[in-house]
Design a protein around this motif. Structure first.
Motif, short mmCIF file in Angstrom:
data_model
loop_
_atom_site.label_atom_id
_atom_site.label_comp_id
_atom_site.label_asym_id
_atom_site.label_seq_id
_atom_site.Cartn_x
_atom_site.Cartn_y
_atom_site.Cartn_z
N ARG A 127 0.82 -1.21 0.00
CA ARG A 127 0.00 0.00 0.00
C ARG A 127 0.85 1.26 0.00
NH1 ARG A 127 -4.07 2.69 4.34
NH2 ARG A 127 -5.53 3.60 2.85
N GLU A 128 2.05 1.17 0.54
CA GLU A 128 2.94 2.32 0.52
C GLU A 128 3.40 2.66 -0.90
OE1 GLU A 128 6.25 1.75 3.06
OE2 GLU A 128 5.10 1.97 4.92
N ARG A 129 3.43 1.64 -1.76
CA ARG A 129 4.00 1.83 -3.10
C ARG A 129 2.95 2.01 -4.19
NH1 ARG A 129 9.00 -2.57 -3.33
NH2 ARG A 129 9.52 -2.51 -1.11
N TRP A 130 1.82 1.30 -4.05
CA TRP A 130 0.83 1.29 -5.12
C TRP A 130 -0.58 1.34 -4.54
CZ3 TRP A 130 4.50 -2.86 -5.04
CH2 TRP A 130 5.59 -2.69 -5.91
N PRO A 131 -1.56 1.86 -5.30
CA PRO A 131 -2.97 1.70 -4.92
C PRO A 131 -3.30 0.20 -4.82
CG PRO A 131 -2.75 3.31 -6.67
CD PRO A 131 -1.41 2.66 -6.53
N LEU A 132 -3.99 -0.19 -3.75
CA LEU A 132 -4.13 -1.62 -3.44
C LEU A 132 -5.58 -2.01 -3.22
CD1 LEU A 132 -2.82 -4.36 -2.71
CD2 LEU A 132 -2.60 -3.51 -0.34
N LEU A 133 -6.00 -3.06 -3.94
CA LEU A 133 -7.29 -3.71 -3.73
C LEU A 133 -7.03 -5.07 -3.09
CD1 LEU A 133 -10.31 -4.50 -4.15
CD2 LEU A 133 -9.71 -5.09 -6.51
N ALA A 134 -7.68 -5.34 -1.96
CA ALA A 134 -7.54 -6.62 -1.28
C ALA A 134 -8.87 -7.36 -1.31
CB ALA A 134 -7.08 -6.42 0.16
N LEU A 135 -8.86 -8.59 -1.81
CA LEU A 135 -10.03 -9.45 -1.75
C LEU A 135 -10.01 -10.18 -0.42
CD1 LEU A 135 -9.56 -9.01 -4.90
CD2 LEU A 135 -10.96 -11.07 -5.17
N THR A 136 -11.13 -10.16 0.29
CA THR A 136 -11.22 -10.78 1.60
C THR A 136 -12.47 -11.65 1.67
OG1 THR A 136 -12.53 -9.02 2.63
CG2 THR A 136 -10.14 -8.74 2.60
N ASP A 137 -12.47 -12.50 2.68
CA ASP A 137 -13.67 -13.28 3.03
C ASP A 137 -13.94 -13.01 4.50
OD1 ASP A 137 -14.22 -14.86 0.53
OD2 ASP A 137 -12.15 -15.48 0.89
N GLY A 138 -14.67 -11.94 4.76
CA GLY A 138 -14.89 -11.53 6.14
C GLY A 138 -13.95 -10.42 6.56
N ASP A 139 -13.76 -10.27 7.85
CA ASP A 139 -12.97 -9.20 8.44
C ASP A 139 -11.54 -9.23 7.90
OD1 ASP A 139 -11.72 -7.34 10.03
OD2 ASP A 139 -12.43 -8.17 11.93
N PRO A 140 -11.07 -8.14 7.30
CA PRO A 140 -9.69 -8.14 6.78
C PRO A 140 -8.64 -8.08 7.87
CG PRO A 140 -10.70 -5.99 6.47
CD PRO A 140 -11.79 -6.91 6.96
N GLY A 141 -9.03 -7.80 9.09
CA GLY A 141 -8.07 -7.76 10.18
C GLY A 141 -7.02 -6.70 9.97
N ASP A 142 -5.76 -7.11 10.04
CA ASP A 142 -4.65 -6.16 9.92
C ASP A 142 -4.18 -5.96 8.48
OD1 ASP A 142 -4.57 -5.77 12.68
OD2 ASP A 142 -3.22 -7.47 12.99
N ARG A 143 -4.87 -6.53 7.53
CA ARG A 143 -4.48 -6.35 6.13
C ARG A 143 -4.96 -4.99 5.65
NH1 ARG A 143 -7.15 -11.72 3.80
NH2 ARG A 143 -8.50 -11.31 5.59
N VAL A 144 -4.03 -4.09 5.38
CA VAL A 144 -4.39 -2.74 4.98
C VAL A 144 -4.50 -2.66 3.46
CG1 VAL A 144 -3.36 -1.68 7.01
CG2 VAL A 144 -1.97 -1.98 4.95
N ALA A 145 -5.42 -1.83 3.00
CA ALA A 145 -5.63 -1.64 1.56
C ALA A 145 -6.40 -0.34 1.35
CB ALA A 145 -6.38 -2.82 0.95
N ASP A 146 -6.42 0.12 0.12
CA ASP A 146 -7.22 1.29 -0.24
C ASP A 146 -8.66 0.89 -0.55
OD1 ASP A 146 -5.00 3.22 -0.27
OD2 ASP A 146 -4.30 2.01 -1.95
N LEU A 147 -8.81 -0.33 -1.06
CA LEU A 147 -10.11 -0.81 -1.49
C LEU A 147 -10.22 -2.28 -1.09
CD1 LEU A 147 -12.64 0.01 -3.23
CD2 LEU A 147 -11.40 -0.92 -5.21
#
Length: 354
Positions: free
Chosen positions: A107-127
């Motif tokens: 996320r520090e380097r690029w715009p980030l989309l994270a696919l999750t199944d439920g609570d993302p927890g500590d996984r940071v993302a823009d989308l």
């Protein structure tokens, strides 16, 4: 078809996915749907995944104009080196294995989309994308400025699935005699479920024509050794490019309660699900409770006393009105336009960074 802007045609999107015989290809297949949409808009897409051991999946990726870059079998952080060489304009991650620290680096380097199944927890993302049933009402604690896309409006279906979506769900009068049943459990069937399901169908005693997709020659051989009862026929085939057509033709589909569920819903299938992983449990239970599908069994039930599973499967195969209700309910739930909605949100990250 969605049209891309001149800006879209200059974009390079990298998609980091878990893949392999042990973890299956569900992550790859849902990213494939988004990748197709991005390619159609003129973007260049590179999938960063270990696809060497799942050549059928690799072929599906390449056929859609998506490039492949292997991160290698070493440290999961090696993906950072791969991405640095690619120099993407944005990154998509669909992974259970990638450490949370890598999400922060990405996320520090690029715009980030994270696919999750439920609570993302500590996984940071823009989308964030959680395409699961009920996710539209989730209230997770997200990083400041992040956006959450939740629910089946954002479910990812490949274009060959969307093209087969009927104008209306199949009616009882359109079913075959005997019933046509399709059984498939992903591109790898990592838990070897398909032979057990074929045995369940045989134990129901109901006349069916069953097509079972065997992910490996070993599973195909095991299924071929199962003797159906009179009135039943069992056909075994390998991984196929015509899955959408087979689903559309089938009267009942038996499958794992994973990412393929939403493609089956898009096609208006009458589905019996098997829960093969812990992360499928919530959706498995809710789909059954909401009248969208029949929960046939969990892995533990298949391995233990399967009598209850046989009874649930017999009910599905024996009740035409139940099948008709299931088709109508799931067809109305997934409309096939999820990839376009997610692509709009992802490409907007570059234009208006969070």
């Amino acid at each position: 078809m969605s049209m891309g802007s001149p800006e879209d045609e200059r974009r390079l999107v990298a998609m980091v996915c878990d893949a392999g015989p042990e973890v299956g290809i569900g992550h790859v297949m849902r990213c494939l749907a988004l990748g197709e949409e991005l390619v159609a808009r003129g973007a260049r897409v590179v999938m960063v995944a270990d696809l060497d051991r799942v050549p059928w999946a690799a072929e599906q990726v390449r056929r859609r104009g998506i490039e492949i870059a292997s991160p290698g079998p070493g440290d999961p952080r090696d993906v950072l080196d791969v991405l640095a060489r690619i120099e993407p304009s944005s990154v998509v991650v669909d992974s259970y294995r990638l450490p949370t620290s890598v999400y922060a680096d990405l996320r520090e380097r690029w715009p980030l989309l994270a696919l999750t199944d439920g609570d993302p927890g500590d996984r940071v993302a823009d989308l964030y994308l959680d395409q699961n049933l009920g996710a539209e009402t989730a209230a997770w604690a997200l990083p400041e400025g992040s956006r959450h896309l939740g629910g089946l409006a954002y479910a990812q279906q490949r274009r060959d699935i969307a093209r087969q979506r009927p104008d209306a769900p199949k009616a009882a009068a359109d079913e075959h005699t005997p019933l046509r049943v399709l059984a498939f459990f992903g591109g790898t069937d990592a838990f070897g479920v398909s032979p057990g399901i074929v045995r369940l169908v045989v134990r129901t005693g109901i006349a069916v024509e069953l097509t079972a997709i065997a992910a490996t020659p070993e599973l195909a051989e095991e299924i071929a050794g199962i003797v159906p009862v009179p009135g039943q026929a069992v056909h075994v085939i390998g991984p196929t490019d015509t899955l959408a057509e087979l689903v559309a033709d089938a009267d009942v589909v038996l499958s794992a309660a994973g990412t393929s569920a939403w493609e089956l819903f898009c096609l208006g299938a009458a589905v019996g699900f098997v829960c093969v992983a812990d992360n499928q449990q919530d959706a498995y239970v809710r789909m059954d409770q909401d009248g969208l599908a029949v929960g046939i069994a969990t892995l533990a039930e298949l391995d233990g006393d399967p009598e209850a599973a046989v009874a649930r499967l017999r009910a599905l195969l024996g009740d035409v009105r139940l099948r008709e209700r299931l088709r109508a309910a799931c067809w109305a739930t997934v409309d096939g336009r999820g990839p376009a909605r997610v692509a709009d949100a992802l490409l907007a990250l570059d234009r208006d960074p969070v």
